[in-house]
Write an enzyme that holds these catalytic residues in place. Structure first.
Site, PDB file in Angstrom:
ATOM      1  N   TYR A  22      17.674 -24.499  42.825  1.00  0.00           N
ATOM      2  CA  TYR A  22      18.979 -24.953  43.338  1.00  0.00           C
ATOM      3  C   TYR A  22      19.673 -25.936  42.393  1.00  0.00           C
ATOM      4  CZ  TYR A  22      16.672 -28.875  46.098  1.00  0.00           C
ATOM      5  OH  TYR A  22      15.987 -29.951  46.533  1.00  0.00           O
ATOM      6  N   GLU A  23      20.946 -26.100  42.605  1.00  0.00           N
ATOM      7  CA  GLU A  23      21.806 -26.847  41.667  1.00  0.00           C
ATOM      8  C   GLU A  23      21.744 -26.262  40.258  1.00  0.00           C
ATOM      9  OE1 GLU A  23      23.913 -28.789  42.815  1.00  0.00           O
ATOM     10  OE2 GLU A  23      23.042 -29.166  44.776  1.00  0.00           O
ATOM     11  N   GLY A  24      21.624 -24.962  40.197  1.00  0.00           N
ATOM     12  CA  GLY A  24      21.551 -24.290  38.897  1.00  0.00           C
ATOM     13  C   GLY A  24      20.113 -24.051  38.491  1.00  0.00           C
TER      14      GLY A  24
END
Lengths: 600, 600
Positions: B438-440
């Protein structure tokens, strides 16, 4: 189809690396040539793809349950197991004398992989039965064999291994379970065993527990441990089932993965002692258990390959379907399936290369086992046995460690969806996590590799194998292809690194045990890495030779080219780690043990 | 105590690596010197150890639940969150103007680590609120700021990030949610957002959703995306809560880990359109979202460090308690706690070295952020901003990748018990698995590192940082200790490997994008490895200097010696991998993409 058996790759390994046609020349294996192997593998694929694989997700969501000492397995397991036994799959590698089919381990290993890819939890039951059969075949009296072996080989009954106790895990010297000799020659067994896979279940009419315990008055430590058969139901003279024995499943564990397989706590002897029958001689239990464990360790290594294969297939399917972003090279001018992105390819190739490398290693090790047990020449048997024994900790340790990395990459390929349980990629990540622990942790495998397999003969077996690797390098050097050159370069560097570590291990195990054992697991990883890379290097030679033939030897040319590409990827990205591991072992031992215990 | 904040290590980093006393010289941070930092960290430790950490296991066993659009969080979460907000922890790093305490990020980061070590699931709610605050501070109008910021900074309301849609994950160009302008200047928002962390919950009275959507008629792709504030409850002019907005939580996910944190599917506009307020200008949404994401990416990196620390502490406690087998060196003539076995030490040292290295890296990166935002000299601000931006993908990517390895080692140290859910080690292994996604994902971080952070300036920032590493080498070279020599050697080799890769990346990103992006994640791992190792190398210099003082500068000498031992372990066993990674990147690109897509 949620699982498709990798038959092409399995058959390539069997034919070109394990040498199935050579195995078929050994006494007892006359009918086990390539065609037989192919027919068996195809049938096995059909069964596992169609019957066993579909139960995998359901088993994870509906684990085995315990109630009042009885265990109900996951939906469909009972029926699938009945089909498994009915079709004779349990007896594949076992002697015809007890109803088996007596096929080579090299063939059996491929079948074990398929069963485990289909369903790791389900496959554990036959895996343990295999171990029990091996132990009884080697060590049991004819009487015990007569009662149990046929039923186990047919799959009518199942087997278990009862080693662990709350205080005795890796350290079996601490086993406390007791065996009291009775006037009729039997023993009364009492004690608590934990982590007993399929220690209780509803898939078979009887369960044959193989139990480590101490006979009254036996010496302390590992030299006072004996092995017993303790059936769940006593067996009448006519072979029918009699009284329930004094063994009770008091609970099953709530686990991270392989949830469908019941992991039992077994209580022996609460009502006066379970009836047990000695296997072999008193106080030699550990030795017999090692037979069982070696079979099981190899099989757990195959479990690693199996779960890696399944994770790979799932990741490939998702990567071909999920559309996200344009390729960086501008080859597609719109959002494309993520398999077009280089980092997704890198992850998939890592998964693929590990899996194919370890499969090839396991196949070749199995062929050595077959020769060690069937070759007419004693010296050839001895050499093959040494080779096999060297490979067992690598097949177990390396294939399982890589399987965790592969399963984790499988989650990563799925992105956010990978973290959602319904997707299914997370199950492999959870399931794989046990493989480096049970049947001896990776550290225990590494102790075996350092002590019994390397230091004991001064590194001679290891160096002999390295000489075989060097021979492969010699063959590779004849190829002009950039792939062969790249593989050769990494293989040579890895072999040299391996040899330096072997010298370090052989030279220091006595004088500086801390320094050697500080690097024992890295040594295992380096050795496993090299041996898998070696087999892929051999594959390059074979594949290039076949591609040079007008009919490519009957093999699919696309498959052969992929084999070469995969081998090169392995060499560039995995085998290339070997020199750094050597450095860490040979120059980094001191820093492993520098911190005093109270500073942690 | 299930968690003890590593205050000594945090304060060492703050004082000696991040330079808290230098930060305190910056305008606005005058009261944020070492003593303040120490007081804040001690208070923070007390809160997290006592209030938040005890909820961690319970939250895993009793995840958030969904019913009719409402989410009930895990037992105790509501009460703990109330205490968290009440004590002012949400506002720690935020401006005094909106009720915050305006402390440096370097101090805040340590507090974020503690909160996440205590409870990753719980900490996600404040983490997302932090991101929302950053975005509003940077881009929102004064009107929007006035309505939302104080409530967010006080923790009375919480924030979310609404980016992902079913078809738009890493690829935000595919976002389809719509925003229709209204005559009153507001917008009507409609669409489906998935994977929204704390998108619905019962811990705060209002939830401030920051939502990416396309204004009617906006261009295709990322240049047509705008950012909106969409509150769960509309806010009346007097600041009181008004009508429920048209956003509904239709379900929450069933996840592998961080189970206590609700991951919501949010439906906007089913009843005509949710009222949304534009943040900044139309079509610049992605730019604003990046502000939020950069804050969140850094914080997710800290989550990796946090879960690694917790896993390490648990593994050490078990290793000191679990008795099994005699030490190989004969130092204890009986079964001993397993921490005496070299391979257990190797695993614990790996966990420790990774954690300390990444913590030091995060601390130094945070200090650069502080200087970039507070230094009076524009050129110094620019340099620090470039340094910070280079480090963000490393803090995010490397710290989270290592956290999975560390959590997995934590399971391994526990042996069979590690696989039993009740033990608790498995939770970290499950929880950590989201952090690289998550968050890239790590690949997205690596794209950022390659594209914006390396290729764009021709590798100048990267080379400038390498020159700073070289300066550290120069200082290390003055020490005669074997530890400093060992660290120096590996640091030099790693820096050289890094520089070769930087040249490869800077030189080929345009001409051979496939070759560069085939190695993007390995480049990230090499860079992260080097930067963490660099900070540990700096620690050796500091620790040796302090140990040479009569009072060891007020530091615990045992701690300083452990720091040196840990740094050396890192150099010998982790930093030493750098050259092999360079080889794989520079020489192995071709084999990543060699296999045609249909051959997978």
């Amino acid at each position: 189809m949620s699982y498709t058996a990798p038959l092409k790759d399995m058959l390539f390994d069997l034919r070109h690396l394990a040498g199935i046609d050579e195995i078929a020349k050994l006494p007892g294996f006359e009918e086990a040539g390539f065609d037989t192997a192919q027919a068996v593998l195809e049938e096995c694929a059909k069964f596992n793809e169609g019957v066993v694989a579909p139960l995998n997700v359901d088993g994870d969501r509906n684990p085995s349950t315990w109630r009042d000492g009885e265990v109900t397995t996951s939906p469909g397991f009972r029926q699938a197991y009945a089909q498994f036994a009915e079709a004779g799959w349990q007896g594949l590698q076992h002697p015809a004398e007890f109803g088996g089919q007596g096929l080579p381990k090299a063939v059996g290993a491929a079948c074990v992989e398929m069963l485990n890819s289909a369903n790791l939890s389900f496959a554990l039951c036959p895996l343990l039965t295999d171990g029990a059969i091996e132990a009884l075949l080697t060590a049991a009296s004819d009487d015990v064999k007569a009662v149990y072996l046929e039923k186990l080989v047919s799959g009518e009954w199942t087997g278990t291994m009862n080693l662990t106790e709350p205080q005795a895990g890796s350290d079996l010297a601490l086993v406390r379970s007791k065996a009291e000799p009775q006037p009729d020659g039997t023993y009364r067994i009492s004690g608590t065993k934990i982590f007993i896979t399929y220690g209780e279940h509803d898939m078979a009419r009887n369960i044959v527990h193989l139990v480590l315990a101490r006979v009254t008055g036996a010496p302390e430590g590992v030299k006072g441990i004996s092995l017993f058969v303790v059936p769940k139901f006593l067996v009448n003279k006519d072979g029918s089932l009699g009284q329930r024995n004094d063994v009770r499943c008091v609970s099953i564990e709530h686990k991270l993965g392989i949830k469908a397989s019941p992991t039992a706590v077994l209580q022996f002897g609460d009502a006066g002692g379970a009836v047990g029958y000695l296997v072999g001689q008193e106080n030699r239990g550990l030795e017999y258990m090692f037979i069982m464990m070696n079979a099981a360790r190899y099989a757990v290594g195959v479990q690693g390959i199996a779960v890696a294969e399944r994770a790979y297939q799932k990741a490939v399917a998702y990567a071909k379907e999920r559309v996200q972003s344009r390729p960086v090279d501008g080859s597609i001018n719109a959002s494309a399936p993520i398999i077009h992105h280089p980092d997704v390819k890198r992850m998939l190739m890592t998964m693929r290369a590990y899996t194919e490398g370890c499969r090839a290693l396991a196949s070749v090790a199995a062929a050595a086992y077959d020769a060690a047990h069937h070759h007419p020449d004693g010296e050839v048997r001895r050499q093959n046995q040494a080779f096999y024994e060297f490979m067992v900790p690598l097949v177990k340790g390396y294939s399982t460690e890589m399987s965790i990395e592969v399963a984790s990459l499988g989650v990563q390929v799925h992105g956010g969806m990978g973290f959602i349980e319904e997707t299914g990629a997370a199950q492999y990540y959870r399931d794989a996590r046990i493989l480096t622990i049970y049947e001896g942790t990776t550290a225990i495998q590494a102790n075996d590799l350092v002590g019994r397999k390397t230091a004991r003969d001064g590194g001679q077996t290891a160096k002999g194998i390295a000489a075989q690797v060097a021979a492969t390098e010699g063959q590779l050097a004849k190829s002009e292809s950039p792939q062969a050159k790249a593989v050769l370069r990494r293989l040579t560097a890895a072999r040299q690194a391996f040899l330096e570590v072997v010298d370090f291990v052989a030279g220091n195990t006595r004088a500086s045990p801390n320094a050697v054992f500080a690097g024992s697991v890295p040594y295992l990883m380096l050795a496993g890495n090299l041996m898998a890379g070696w087999q892929l290097a051999r594959s390059v030679i074979v594949a290039e030779a076949l591609l040079a033939q007008p009919d490519t030897g009957g093999e699919d040319p696309q498959f052969l080219r992929s084999k070469i590409a995969t081998a090169r990827f392995y060499a560039d990205h995995i085998l290339s780690r070997a020199p750094a591991i050597r450095d860490a072992i040979v120059e980094g031992a001191e820093s492993v043990t520098a911190l005093p215990v109270d500073a942690y």
